[in-house]
Design an enzyme around this catalytic site. Sequence first.
Site, mmCIF file in Angstrom:
data_model
loop_
_atom_site.group_PDB
_atom_site.id
_atom_site.type_symbol
_atom_site.label_atom_id
_atom_site.label_comp_id
_atom_site.label_asym_id
_atom_site.label_seq_id
_atom_site.Cartn_x
_atom_site.Cartn_y
_atom_site.Cartn_z
ATOM 1 C CG HIS A 17 4.595 5.210 6.848
ATOM 2 N ND1 HIS A 17 4.354 4.743 5.655
ATOM 3 C CD2 HIS A 17 5.557 6.457 6.779
ATOM 4 C CE1 HIS A 17 4.999 5.664 4.673
ATOM 5 N NE2 HIS A 17 5.761 6.644 5.075
ATOM 6 C CE1 TYR A 69 0.756 -1.800 1.877
ATOM 7 C CE2 TYR A 69 1.384 -4.022 0.324
ATOM 8 C CZ TYR A 69 1.672 -3.181 1.347
ATOM 9 O OH TYR A 69 2.756 -3.455 2.015
ATOM 10 N N PRO A 87 7.021 -10.181 -1.514
ATOM 11 C CG PRO A 87 7.888 -8.546 -3.081
ATOM 12 C CD PRO A 87 7.754 -10.132 -3.112
ATOM 13 C CE LYS A 90 5.450 -9.238 8.557
ATOM 14 N NZ LYS A 90 5.576 -7.750 9.181
#
Length: 391
Positions: free
Chosen positions: A72, A201, A293, A297
């Site tokens: 991506h 998001y 989350p 990471k």
Amino acid sequence: MRTQVAIVGAGPAGLLLAHLLHRAGIESVVVEIRSREYAEHRVRAGVLEQGTVDVLTENGVGARLRREGLVHHGIELRFAGSGHRIDLTELSGGRSITVYGQQEVVKDLIAARLAAGAPLHFEASDVRIADFDTDRPRVTFRHAGREHALECDFIAGCDGFHGICREAIPPAALTVYERTYPFAWLGILAAAAPSREELSYASHDRGFALFSMRSPELTRLYLQVAPDESLDAWSDDRIWSELATRFEGDDGWQPNQGAVLERLLAGMRSFVAEPMRHGRLFLAGDAAHIVPPTGAKGMNLAVADVQVLARALARYYASGEEGGLDAYSATCLRRVWRAEHFSWWMTSMLHRPPGDDPFDLRLRLSQLRYVTTSEAAARSLAENYVGLESV
Ligand SMILES: Cc1cc2nc3c(=O)[nH]c(=O)nc-3n(C[C@H](O)[C@H](O)[C@H](O)COP(=O)(O)OP(=O)(O)OC[C@H]3O[C@@H](n4cnc5c(N)ncnc54)[C@H](O)[C@@H]3O)c2cc1C
């Protein structure tokens, strides 16, 4: 039984450490309480930083990842009814992320370990560590109906947040930094082709939502919910309807729906235990630190820790020189705290805490507008998201 490094836990940290040590000619034994089947099917992380992909590839366990991983180059931030793309690759000097399930990384590492004929004991019980403040540390456990005592030079505590290694360190020798968040994630894995190529998001008045994927056939979706939420309160219809609301926007985009294969609730926590070493015990991965989350990471930090540890152990066994081992904790913690800050920042920007007021809401909206309109702000997000090369 005797080995050079006893590794407790066969998650990404323990398995990669075992692999890196094997390639450096250092013996290790891995002890894991769960079954191979369980470890290979535990769906968790899925976003690999460029550095994680590189270390797996350079060490001969990246062939399937290169074939099946989804590279991506951007993510979307969706708020106030519109989507805004952050071009990770352009903003980070050509770096990218790869979507490849943690369970697939684990499968590849287990396959490599077994192909090397190196010891990996699943379904161990009563795992205990002792004498790690001496030169003769020991790990004891039951396996296949027998008691085992494993003597070693070093113990690597790679047994995750709920493991026994961190707990075995005298409390006075550890400092714990912790923050819990007033919300959790309800996650589903759906048999639906991802309806967009990149992660989205969403920050909505009703809370956060994340669109992600694990493969060309599987969509992964998350909703912000109350920390004490019950899964029973969420029928599939309610989940899809809430997702539709939180992702609504002027482009009309929506995630594809499909059979819900798995549901989970995950609490949100930031946690760091310092230092990451006590005597001859070294903590790595979730055993030492947890991030919420949102910044993707956790697994990447586990991979970064064991690279530092494997290099330090290789130096020690090659020359007896302990400088790398002495610097292990401080070296890892620099990256850990960068990831802690980034994960906290992404979480705070995107979630709506209960009881927030219009002032908080406007601050979050302003930050989202800034990060999607200022190149400097977007670049900062991008370089943290793909992973900083040196911290
Ligand atoms: C829902 C969810 C989504 C996530 N998404 C992402 C993401 O997108 N990107 C990302 O980078 N991270 C993500 N993470 C975090 C990531 O999954 C963890 O950070 C990662 O698993 C850490 O690896 P680890 O090897 O340190 O620990 P673990 O994976 O927890 O492995 C520890 C191992 O030790 C074993 N063990 C425990 N106790 C003992 C014992 N007493 N003796 C022997 N063995 C023991 C456990 O069974 C386990 O196999 C996510 C986590 C969750 C829960």
